[in-house]
Design an enzyme around this catalytic site. Structure first.
Site, PDB file in Angstrom:
ATOM      1  N   PRO A 103       0.680  -1.299  -0.068  1.00 48.75           N
ATOM      2  CG  PRO A 103      -0.004  -0.988   2.053  1.00 48.75           C
ATOM      3  CD  PRO A 103       0.920  -1.852   1.328  1.00 48.75           C
ATOM      4  CB  CYS A 104       3.388   2.771  -2.214  1.00 45.85           C
ATOM      5  SG  CYS A 104       2.425   2.517  -3.827  1.00 45.85           S
ATOM      6  CG  HIS A 105      -2.867   3.306  -1.560  1.00 50.28           C
ATOM      7  ND1 HIS A 105      -2.635   2.015  -1.618  1.00 50.28           N
ATOM      8  CD2 HIS A 105      -3.945   3.286  -0.685  1.00 50.28           C
ATOM      9  CE1 HIS A 105      -3.400   1.174  -1.012  1.00 50.28           C
ATOM     10  NE2 HIS A 105      -4.167   1.969  -0.191  1.00 50.28           N
TER      11      HIS A 105
END
Lengths: 351, 351
Positions: free
Chosen positions: B316-318
């Site tokens: 989950p780089c977001h």
DNA sequence: AAATCCATGTTCAGTTTTCGGTGGCGATAC
DNA sequence: GTATCGCCACCGAAAACTGAACATGGATTT
């Protein structure tokens, strides 16, 4: 006609870090003023910032300096100084056994030299040393010296250790050693990459680029056909070969005279024989070759036998093209095939 | 906190035909009574005539009807029925080669399907079909099936034809084991746009929105790092991935359990590992991430490694923001980043 | 009604892929 | 030891596909 690589193709070579083109062209980076070989591990330059040169000389006169990572000016695959020193020592005292401890004494990290050997000889340094010693042992044994004496002589600390080592190399115990042939193997560098060369007492039986995928298979095949073992070491044919190859790469030699030793089927032999008649600078097609052999339908077979050739450059399988002039395949990579053909075309005129 | 887009920004999205906002908001045109998704190819409306809605439902209850070009009520980026049918047929009978003639038989214009594939898979349908079959062949051969049988099994009627085809995708003949891996690649849809997912036999190595600009670079990088070929096809990891992603988009899944395969530097690995520890619904700043890694000065490096992540959503780089709470960058577009964070915040409470 | 903007279907010359025909070799099965 | 099988750094022709160009027509907006 071998087609020249386009900008895009060259750039792709850079992006892929394809080392088979090293020495064939150079890449200069406008933003840094540095030039590299293809395959340099430094950060990939953007395509808009690169220029290609065919020679390092061109890059230099255009104001670029050589990269400190890939060292485009040093001979490709050249041996670093500190390793050269160790090798010299080994050559001067073949029976001395350099342990990791000894290497440290000389200021060298054993892992460093191990990595270099792994990469360039596909064996550890210790394995190389062992083979080197065994090679000497073979000579001694052939000359009739007693086995135990030889074993102690060459620095093994126990007879059983020697036996094990010998066995793993020769596949049977020393006392049974009689009929095995030895293939001496050396590694040397050329403008288009490091090569292995092997020779029996009869003649040269192998010259290949060290990154040729089929190399292991070729070793296996030679060992089987000649009932031989492969050991690091030189002989007179290898000396002559290196001399002739050096001249070839300078553009001065067009015919090789070193004796060859090429075990293979009669058909393969005839194909290889025919290959040797293609003059420096000329090319033929697979089809022409097949016709000359009186087997116009045997094109595929000719291609196969070409691929089975183990003596690159000397037996010039690179001079055979597809009938539409395409490079088709080459064991050392098509980049090298193209380089060799260009090189020969360029020097074909002179003398 | 993630800021909402202004009217001007949204209108700009429409003018630019930015597809990364498709599914995130809708545009209604007062003069025509029609509403579209961002990215619709119809003539651009004047800004004074447009209204924006967050959902298609709102547009409808305000009296707008869906556009017949971008079909905002249908699944975003869905494979058209007539193509899905062909794909099903391909899966069921991999040996059946669908020629243009066969397509016409089924009432499909070959050029139409070709155009769809060019646009959505960046290759023609025939190429897709061929790669799909070669993929099957590779599996069969790896499983020890004979090359000759495989050639016929997958629909070739000559060995040579099969060989040519195989060589052109793998760069070597079928029997030459060179340790290549295959990355299976599928395309599927989500509420915020179609995605590609790729997986080796080890695990999922890629999930990205199909319009991500860096996609080609990511493919290239994967191919290089894994010595792989990317081919259309499925495997068990991809099945699991699709299932888990579907649940995620329904708000039901908060943790992914599908195995991953993430080649990269040690530092990148550590960054990605840390990303996976940020819980569903939570966010962190780049700075916090850098500190947790023990490199408080390495904020930029962390940002860079974030951007190198090839497994969107699952890793989950977001969930990482600038230290002022701003969205900063996102490979799939900031619109999607905001949507994902809103989506997670909304479902974080439940269960 | 006119303007915009594509998606579609057709055509066609230029490429690419496929296929059958090849002979030899190494591994395998008797 | 010898037959057979599987595979291939090819070739040439035929079949099949491609991409680009064009006219047409539908949908949307002004």
């Amino acid at each position: 006609m071998a087609s020249k690589l386009s900008f895009e193709e060259k750039y792709d070579v850079i992006v892929r870090r394809d080392t088979t083109y090293a020495g064939i062209f150079f890449v200069a980076v406008k933003t840094t003023g540095i030039f590299c070989r293809p395959g340099c591990t430094a950060r990939t330059p953007k395509s808009k910032n690169v220029l290609f040169y065919d020679t390092s000389h061109e890059a230099i006169i255009n104001g670029y300096r050589p990269c400190k990572i890939c060292k485009p000016l040093e001979e490709l695959g050249a041996t670093p100084d500190y390793i050269q020193k160790i090798l010299d020592e080994l050559e001067a005292h073949p029976y001395r056994r350099l342990k990791d401890w000894d290497l440290r004494q000389r200021g060298i990290e054993p892992s460093q030299i191990r990595r270099w050997f792994k990469k360039n000889h596909n064996m550890t340094f210790q394995a190389y040393q062992r083979l080197y010693r065994i090679n000497g042992a073979f000579t001694k044994i052939s000359n009739g010296e007693s086995i135990t004496h030889t074993a102690y002589d060459i620095g093994f600390e126990s007879i059983s250790g020697f036996n094990d080592s010998f066995k793993s190399t020769f596949d049977h115990a020393p006392s049974q050693e009689k009929g095995k042939t030895v293939i001496q193997l050396i590694r040397f560098t050329t403008p288009i990459g490091p090569m292995f060369a092997g020779a029996t007492s009869t003649g040269v039986c192998l010259t290949e680029f060290t990154d040729r995928p089929m190399l292991e298979t070729e070793f296996k095949d030679l060992k089987k056909r000649l009932n031989a073992v492969i050991l690091p070491g030189e002989n007179k044919h290898l000396v002559q070969l290196q001399q002739e190859l050096a001249e070839y790469f300078e553009g001065k030699r067009k015919v090789f005279t070193v004796p060859l030793h090429t075990p293979g089927s009669a058909f393969s032999q005839s194909v290889w024989q025919l290959l040797r008649t293609i003059p420096f600078g000329a090319t033929r097609t697979y089809k022409e070759q097949a016709e000359k052999l009186g087997k116009p339908k045997g094109v595929r077979a000719v291609g196969r036998a070409n691929g089975l050739n183990k003596i690159a450059i000397v037996i010039p399988c690179h001079r055979v093209l597809g009938s539409n002039g395409e490079l088709v395949g080459y064991g050392g990579g098509k980049g090298r095939k193209k380089w060799l053909l260009d090189h020969e075309r360029m020097h074909a005129m002179s003398t």
